[in-house]
Design a protein around this motif. Sequence first.
Motif, short mmCIF file in Angstrom:
data_model
loop_
_atom_site.label_atom_id
_atom_site.label_comp_id
_atom_site.label_asym_id
_atom_site.label_seq_id
_atom_site.Cartn_x
_atom_site.Cartn_y
_atom_site.Cartn_z
N ALA A 46 6.18 4.66 -11.83
CA ALA A 46 4.65 4.74 -11.53
C ALA A 46 4.82 3.07 -12.05
N CYS A 47 4.21 2.66 -10.19
CA CYS A 47 3.81 1.41 -10.69
C CYS A 47 2.68 0.62 -9.95
N PHE A 48 2.66 -0.69 -10.04
CA PHE A 48 1.51 -0.71 -8.22
C PHE A 48 2.33 -1.29 -7.37
N GLY A 49 3.77 -1.83 -6.95
CA GLY A 49 4.88 -1.86 -6.36
C GLY A 49 5.20 -3.54 -5.74
N GLN A 50 5.48 -3.79 -4.32
CA GLN A 50 5.60 -4.81 -4.89
C GLN A 50 4.87 -5.96 -5.06
N LYS A 51 5.45 -7.26 -4.81
CA LYS A 51 4.55 -7.88 -5.55
C LYS A 51 5.57 -9.62 -4.75
#
Length: 239
Positions: free
Chosen positions: A131-136
């Motif tokens: 679970a995460c926001f994703g690429q950055k």
Amino acid sequence: TLAYAATRATAGKTIYINAGTYNETQATILPVGVSILGAGESTTILRAGNLGSGSGKEDFVGSLIRLISPSYQVDQFSPAIAPANGNQTLSGFTIDGSSRALKAGIWVQARNNVTIRNITIKDCAQRGAVACFGQKLGRQEPPFYITGLKVYDMTFINSGADLSDETLGNLCIGHTDGADIYNININDNAGYGIKFIFEGYYKNTKIRNCNITVNEQDALWSEDIAIELGNLGPGNEVE
């Protein structure tokens, strides 16, 4: 199959899975607002093998149940998009990774208000759940944090991994604000317990009442780690 049911469901609906063993050969792409409720961890089994590997260990391709909303329009260098409101729950089943053939069981990315509970995930190749926001951009704080994440009453068995340059965790989280993670049982002979992904970054995140057993021997790090987090902001608690 669950994958087919997910293509028919609309926001506000729940997919109910009766008791039985289901052999899934395609990823389940779960829309916003759609929940999944099985008959119970001991009676509803979702079994899947190799569904691909994508572009590597940080790519959701290869996971079985995907709650993915776009975090970038084109690629990681494009303007970020705020997480979508998931408003959905996953509960009441076991994911069997077929002796570590399945890359990951559940992958949540750029989606708020997701609850994952009363699920067992076992024998995945790299990660049990993410679970995460994703690429950055590089080693920078993420442009958005995911909120409303709840993960509790979960069991993970042998779903982390020892890679040549990194050890992956059974439950991998990152970019969380206000997450509540509790009553987690993890038993793994290779990987870590709870671990960061995309360098972590946490605010007001609580991890409590977890029972984590990992290997005391590790070729890379001497021993495996029960909980490894990175880039901690304010308000976090581990107890």
